[in-house]
Design an enzyme around this catalytic site. Structure first.
Site, PDB file in Angstrom:
ATOM      1  CE1 TYR A   1       1.295   5.758  -2.550  1.00 57.17           C
ATOM      2  CE2 TYR A   1       2.343   7.776  -3.303  1.00 57.17           C
ATOM      3  CZ  TYR A   1       1.245   7.131  -2.773  1.00 57.17           C
ATOM      4  OH  TYR A   1       0.113   7.843  -2.483  1.00 57.17           O
TER       5      TYR A   1
ATOM      6  CG  HIS B   1      -0.473   6.035   3.113  1.00 56.54           C
ATOM      7  ND1 HIS B   1       0.526   5.586   2.287  1.00 56.54           N
ATOM      8  CD2 HIS B   1      -1.477   6.386   2.279  1.00 56.54           C
ATOM      9  CE1 HIS B   1       0.153   5.678   1.023  1.00 56.54           C
ATOM     10  NE2 HIS B   1      -1.074   6.143   0.993  1.00 56.54           N
TER      11      HIS B   1
END
Length: 331
Positions: free
Chosen positions: A52, A114
């Protein structure tokens, strides 16, 4: 305040607040306002990821709150994730240390892999390309060796718990079979149109808690995918569904609050993302009402199963062509 709305408990006894602040797509310059608002309201669960690119901004806000004495480290639950290019046993520690440095923390409460697919760990790009200009995917991704490296981070005190994101049942089972420290949490796309009932039941049997991303339909998803050059199809707006709107009116609540509450009453953690203080407040005002059994049944009936998946990723070549692409399995 309904008792089922507070937290979920991991197999190791750790408690994860059932409502967190999602930060996917949150720009670093937006984080200070958003996170300050969330912490003032009582949020104590923050979800981020190396991918992010906003961990440093989050770290600055957390340090400010810690230094002021308004918040102690043990008061807050921080989740971050191993990047795709970090899906190598030898890269796990490196990327967790980078995340901890950015977050200005000694440990995270939950560290997730992830995605199940891997990239080669070359250069500094999040999604590197090789010398031919092609995506540098790594088709030899080895989940078991990565998991062993994740376990080592628990041993070292850098992560209190470890888990998975976007993994399917087959991939989860492979890790559980080899694990010394079992996954504590699975983060996946989940909402009223895509309720993931088989996968949730599978995880429950293994004492793995579930966290939903996209619980209100991820309204900003298409814009983000377009910015990455990924073809998108328009998806129905969950917050305009007639059943959702009817139930929201019955409780004098918003459709988003009903969608969040539906997950929460299934003991599923939600991490709605927003950078707007009023929306952040709205997303947290979900503990003062409870959906009836009849309302839950109505919402349950909206499940479209696989047809409800929004993050299909079937237009992303480096993802769907990978041997560990997770969405070809029934669940």
């Amino acid at each position: 305040m309904p008792t089922q709305g507070k937290s979920v408990t991991f197999h190791n006894g750790m408690k994860m607040p059932i409502v967190g602040l999602g930060t996917w797509q949150s720009k670093p310059e937006e984080i200070a306002t958003a996170l300050d608002a969330a912490l003032e309201l009582g949020y104590r669960h923050i979800d981020t990821a190396y991918m992010y690119e906003n961990e440093a901004a989050i770290g600055k806000v957390l340090k400010k709150w810690f230094d002021s004495g308004k918040l102690k480290r043990e008061d807050i639950f921080i989740v971050t994730k191993l990047p795709i290019k970090g899906n190598h046993a030898e890269s796990v520690e490196k990327y967790l240390k980078r995340s901890l440095q950015a977050l200005q923390l000694d440990y995270v409460d939950l560290y997730l892999i992830h995605v199940p697919c891997g990239f080669k760990d070359i250069g500094e790009s999040l999604l590197p390309k090789d010398e031919k200009g092609e995506w540098a995917t790594d088709t030899s991704t080895d989940h078991v060796s990565i998991w062993k490296a994740m376990e080592a981070q628990v041993d070292a005190g850098r992560a209190r718990s470890i888990g998975l994101s976007n993994f399917n049942s087959r991939q989860i089972a492979r890790i559980v079979k080899a694990a010394r420290i079992r996954p504590a949490n699975l983060q996946v796309e989940l909402n009223v149109y895509f309720q993931q009932r088989e996968l949730v039941a599978f995880c429950k049997a293994l004492e793995i808690t579930v966290c939903a991303y996209g619980a209100i339909g991820s309204p900003g998803m298409n814009e983000r995918l377009k910015s990455l050059g990924v073809p998108v199809t328009e998806n129905p707006d969950l917050m305009k569904d007639p059943v959702v709107c009817k139930i929201a009116k019955q409780h004098n609540k918003t459709p988003a609050q009903v969608l969040l509450r539906h997950c929460m009453q299934r003991d599923i953690v939600v991490i709605p993302k927003s950078v707007k203080p009023d929306r952040i407040k709205e997303n947290f005002q979900v503990f003062d009402f409870e959906l009836t059994k009849e309302q839950m049944d109505e919402l349950d009936s909206l499940d479209r199963r696989q047809a409800g998946r929004r993050f299909k990723m079937d237009k992303v070549p480096w993802y769907y062509s990978h041997p560990e692409f997770p969405f070809n399995e029934p669940y």
